[in-house]
Design a protein around this motif. Structure first.
Motif, PDB file in Angstrom:
ATOM      1  N   PHE A  14       0.870  -1.175   0.000  1.00 16.86           N
ATOM      2  CA  PHE A  14       0.000   0.000   0.000  1.00 16.86           C
ATOM      3  C   PHE A  14       0.904   1.221   0.000  1.00 16.86           C
ATOM      4  O   PHE A  14       1.847   1.304   0.791  1.00 16.86           O
ATOM      5  CB  PHE A  14      -0.891   0.031   1.251  1.00 16.86           C
ATOM      6  CG  PHE A  14      -1.954  -1.039   1.253  1.00 16.86           C
ATOM      7  CD1 PHE A  14      -3.049  -0.951   0.398  1.00 16.86           C
ATOM      8  CD2 PHE A  14      -1.863  -2.132   2.110  1.00 16.86           C
ATOM      9  CE1 PHE A  14      -4.035  -1.931   0.403  1.00 16.86           C
ATOM     10  CE2 PHE A  14      -2.839  -3.113   2.116  1.00 16.86           C
ATOM     11  CZ  PHE A  14      -3.926  -3.012   1.258  1.00 16.86           C
ATOM     12  N   THR A  16       0.963   5.141   0.728  1.00 17.51           N
ATOM     13  CA  THR A  16       0.233   6.291   1.266  1.00 17.51           C
ATOM     14  C   THR A  16       1.222   7.383   1.634  1.00 17.51           C
ATOM     15  O   THR A  16       2.241   7.106   2.286  1.00 17.51           O
ATOM     16  CB  THR A  16      -0.571   5.910   2.540  1.00 17.51           C
ATOM     17  OG1 THR A  16       0.196   5.008   3.308  1.00 17.51           O
ATOM     18  CG2 THR A  16      -1.923   5.323   2.219  1.00 17.51           C
ATOM     19  N   HIS A  21       3.980   0.523   2.305  1.00 22.78           N
ATOM     20  CA  HIS A  21       3.850  -0.447   3.391  1.00 22.78           C
ATOM     21  C   HIS A  21       3.559  -1.821   2.787  1.00 22.78           C
ATOM     22  O   HIS A  21       2.617  -1.976   2.010  1.00 22.78           O
ATOM     23  CB  HIS A  21       2.719  -0.030   4.332  1.00 22.78           C
ATOM     24  CG  HIS A  21       2.531  -0.998   5.447  1.00 22.78           C
ATOM     25  ND1 HIS A  21       3.369  -1.036   6.546  1.00 22.78           N
ATOM     26  CD2 HIS A  21       1.633  -2.003   5.615  1.00 22.78           C
ATOM     27  CE1 HIS A  21       2.988  -2.012   7.344  1.00 22.78           C
ATOM     28  NE2 HIS A  21       1.935  -2.612   6.801  1.00 22.78           N
ATOM     29  N   ALA A  23       1.991  -5.094   3.168  1.00 19.08           N
ATOM     30  CA  ALA A  23       0.992  -5.731   4.036  1.00 19.08           C
ATOM     31  C   ALA A  23       1.084  -7.254   3.945  1.00 19.08           C
ATOM     32  O   ALA A  23       0.879  -7.956   4.938  1.00 19.08           O
ATOM     33  CB  ALA A  23      -0.412  -5.275   3.652  1.00 19.08           C
ATOM     34  N   PRO A  42      -1.453 -11.730  14.835  1.00 18.20           N
ATOM     35  CA  PRO A  42      -1.767 -10.477  15.536  1.00 18.20           C
ATOM     36  C   PRO A  42      -2.288  -9.408  14.591  1.00 18.20           C
ATOM     37  O   PRO A  42      -2.145  -9.519  13.372  1.00 18.20           O
ATOM     38  CB  PRO A  42      -0.419 -10.070  16.150  1.00 18.20           C
ATOM     39  CG  PRO A  42       0.612 -10.821  15.409  1.00 18.20           C
ATOM     40  CD  PRO A  42      -0.016 -12.043  14.844  1.00 18.20           C
ATOM     41  N   SER A  43      -2.852  -8.359  15.169  1.00 17.37           N
ATOM     42  CA  SER A  43      -3.406  -7.260  14.385  1.00 17.37           C
ATOM     43  C   SER A  43      -2.353  -6.689  13.435  1.00 17.37           C
ATOM     44  O   SER A  43      -1.206  -6.483  13.817  1.00 17.37           O
ATOM     45  CB  SER A  43      -3.873  -6.187  15.374  1.00 17.37           C
ATOM     46  OG  SER A  43      -4.546  -5.194  14.682  1.00 17.37           O
ATOM     47  N   GLY A  46      -1.679  -8.919   8.146  1.00 18.05           N
ATOM     48  CA  GLY A  46      -2.015  -9.120   6.728  1.00 18.05           C
ATOM     49  C   GLY A  46      -3.140 -10.095   6.446  1.00 18.05           C
ATOM     50  O   GLY A  46      -3.374 -10.461   5.290  1.00 18.05           O
ATOM     51  N   LYS A  47      -3.884 -10.495   7.467  1.00 16.30           N
ATOM     52  CA  LYS A  47      -4.946 -11.493   7.291  1.00 16.30           C
ATOM     53  C   LYS A  47      -6.058 -10.979   6.367  1.00 16.30           C
ATOM     54  O   LYS A  47      -6.423 -11.622   5.388  1.00 16.30           O
ATOM     55  CB  LYS A  47      -5.577 -11.873   8.656  1.00 16.30           C
ATOM     56  CG  LYS A  47      -4.588 -12.339   9.689  1.00 16.30           C
ATOM     57  CD  LYS A  47      -5.257 -12.675  11.007  1.00 16.30           C
ATOM     58  CE  LYS A  47      -5.910 -11.526  11.739  1.00 16.30           C
ATOM     59  NZ  LYS A  47      -4.967 -10.534  12.315  1.00 16.30           N
ATOM     60  N   THR A  48      -6.604  -9.797   6.730  1.00 17.68           N
ATOM     61  CA  THR A  48      -7.730  -9.269   5.952  1.00 17.68           C
ATOM     62  C   THR A  48      -7.301  -8.920   4.533  1.00 17.68           C
ATOM     63  O   THR A  48      -8.039  -9.169   3.570  1.00 17.68           O
ATOM     64  CB  THR A  48      -8.316  -8.030   6.663  1.00 17.68           C
ATOM     65  OG1 THR A  48      -8.867  -8.474   7.898  1.00 17.68           O
ATOM     66  CG2 THR A  48      -9.410  -7.366   5.850  1.00 17.68           C
ATOM     67  N   THR A  49      -6.100  -8.379   4.388  1.00 19.17           N
ATOM     68  CA  THR A  49      -5.612  -8.040   3.043  1.00 19.17           C
ATOM     69  C   THR A  49      -5.560  -9.301   2.176  1.00 19.17           C
ATOM     70  O   THR A  49      -5.958  -9.288   1.005  1.00 19.17           O
ATOM     71  CB  THR A  49      -4.221  -7.370   3.135  1.00 19.17           C
ATOM     72  OG1 THR A  49      -4.339  -6.236   3.994  1.00 19.17           O
ATOM     73  CG2 THR A  49      -3.719  -6.930   1.778  1.00 19.17           C
ATOM     74  N   GLU A 164     -13.452 -12.508  10.541  1.00 20.25           N
ATOM     75  CA  GLU A 164     -13.783 -12.288  11.960  1.00 20.25           C
ATOM     76  C   GLU A 164     -15.292 -12.185  12.186  1.00 20.25           C
ATOM     77  O   GLU A 164     -15.754 -11.219  12.806  1.00 20.25           O
ATOM     78  CB  GLU A 164     -13.098 -11.020  12.480  1.00 20.25           C
ATOM     79  CG  GLU A 164     -11.617 -11.024  12.221  1.00 20.25           C
ATOM     80  CD  GLU A 164     -10.787 -10.642  13.424  1.00 20.25           C
ATOM     81  OE1 GLU A 164     -11.276 -10.786  14.554  1.00 20.25           O
ATOM     82  OE2 GLU A 164      -9.647 -10.236  13.217  1.00 20.25           O
TER      83      GLU A 164
END
Ligand code: ATP
Length: 380
Positions: A14, A16, A21, A23, A42-43, A46-49, A164
């Motif tokens: 990404f 910005t 970055h 991910a 952990p938060s 890169g899970k959601t990406t 989630e």
């Protein structure tokens, strides 16, 4: 029809405000056809990406994604036959539960009779038959999330992506829904990819667990394998509750023996173990593998700080001689109180040894198994 998924060297960057970055970083992975695969970590790891790239909502910066034999890397979501359920529940407030579940089928032109049949089936598995004619506002959070799941499942997707979906629910609803999601998965011919930061969900529901660390693959394995054979201290500490105890040790070799020493724990290694080259290693011991008392191969004592009773067993949170934290899970600590000194012990088969970088260099269980099955007289 469930499909296998192959992720090949996928990176997602990404950009910005002039910063880049990463991910997801060079991820290569197979997700078997019809499996239940969970991404955990952990938060920000890169899970959601990754899930959004599988959905077609993000395009990889490099690398490719295949569903079966088809390269879907650049295909839009509507050409992938995927359904997705998010953490925030997205129901149409002006439609009944039945209409919400059947909406996707309706816009695909599925006739009313077939639509109702599929809605009734999903509602039965999800135990929301009684709610079908109600409006979403009349339902609890758990029931609303069941409706969202029902809407995704009735579409009979090749791939079902769940991000989630239970994180806003209370513990009891979570454990009910865990079972129902697995039941739905068994009923339907769908590859499920599930994202969570909750390792209990990952361990209880999955055929395979993908643990990410800062966008990179830390380990992918079935849950039991991940628990028993973590490839690093990161995996050992992330998987398992409470976390694996990790003690920094010096390696002292002399007089034909090698001893790992950290705090007041001293572990002379079995004679058939090859010399450890490094002067420092880390010793990992799962809280569940410790015994109260001094019957194990190695014993030491713990300053007890807090005891949490879980029902059949308790978690003892304590400290070693050097002040570092150390946890024990045991069913035999009814008479123990905060402030006590507790003798605990473990066997060599219970340990993991990690190098300084955190990579596993020895599984005590594997070594013990090999030693036990070696022919008599052999040193290996
Ligand atoms: P969580 O459990 O908190 O949802 P995650 O493991 O799902 O985290 P991602 O949402 O995939 O993590 O994010 C991975 C990294 O990429 C994070 O550092 C995040 O800030 C960054 N990121 C995600 N989406 C974007 C975006 N659209 N623009 C810029 N950075 C992003």
């Amino acid at each position: 029809m469930a499909t296998k998924i192959h992720i090949e060297s996928v990176t997602k960057e990404f950009r910005t405000l002039g910063n880049t970055h990463v991910a997801v970083d060079d991820l290569t992975l197979d997700i078997p056809e019809g499996s239940f695969t969970t991404f955990v970590g952990p938060s920000g790891c890169g899970k959601t990406t990754t899930l959004r790239m599988l959905a077609g909502l993000e395009t990889p910066t490099s690398g490719s994604i295949q569903f079966g034999e088809t390269d879907v890397t650049d295909l839009p979501p509507q050409e992938r036959n995927v359904s997705m359920v998010f953490q925030s529940i997205a129901l149409y407030p002006h439609m009944s539960v039945r209409e919400n579940i059947g909406y996707g089928l309706k816009i695909h032109g599925v006739p009313t009779a077939e639509r109702n049949e599929r809605i009734d089936e999903a509602a039965e598995v999800l135990q929301i038959e009684e709610q079908l004619e109600k409006m979403p506002a009349e339902l609890s959070g758990g029931q609303q999330q069941r409706v969202a799941l029902g809407g995704a499942f009735v579409q009979d997707p090749d791939v079902l992506l769940l991000d989630e979906p239970m994180s806003d629910l209370d513990a009891k609803l979570k454990s009910d829904l865990r079972v129902e999601i697995q039941r739905l998965h068994q009923e339907l011919d769908t590859t499920v990819v599930y994202v969570t930061h909750d390792q209990t969900e990952a361990m209880t529901m999955s055929d395979q667990v993908v643990l990410l660390r800062e966008g990179e693959l830390a380990q992918v394995d079935p849950p039991k394998q991940l628990f028993d054979y973590p490839n690093s201290d990161y995996v050992a500490q992330f998987i398992g509750m409470p976390s694996t105890n990790v003690i920094d040790c010096t390696v002292e070799t002399g007089g034909g023996t090698t001893v790992l020493s950290g705090s007041d724990i001293s572990v002379p290694l079995p004679a058939d173990i090859e010399t450890i080259q490094s002067e420092h290693v880390k010793l990992g011991i799962r809280p569940q593998y410790l015994d109260v008392g001094t019957t194990g191969d190695y014993s030491f004592s713990l300053d007890v700080e807090v005891i949490e009773t879980l029902g059949t067993e308790s978690v003892v949170h304590g400290r070693l001689d050097d002040g570092s934290k150390f946890d024990v899970v045991s069913a035999n600590v009814d008479a123990v109180s905060a402030g006590d000194q507790l003798d605990v012990s473990f066997d060599f088969s219970d340990v993991f040894i990690f190098d300084q970088a955190g990579e596993t260099i020895l599984f005590g269980a594997e070594h013990t198994k090999e030693a036990e099955s070696a022919p008599t007289g052999s040193s290996q």
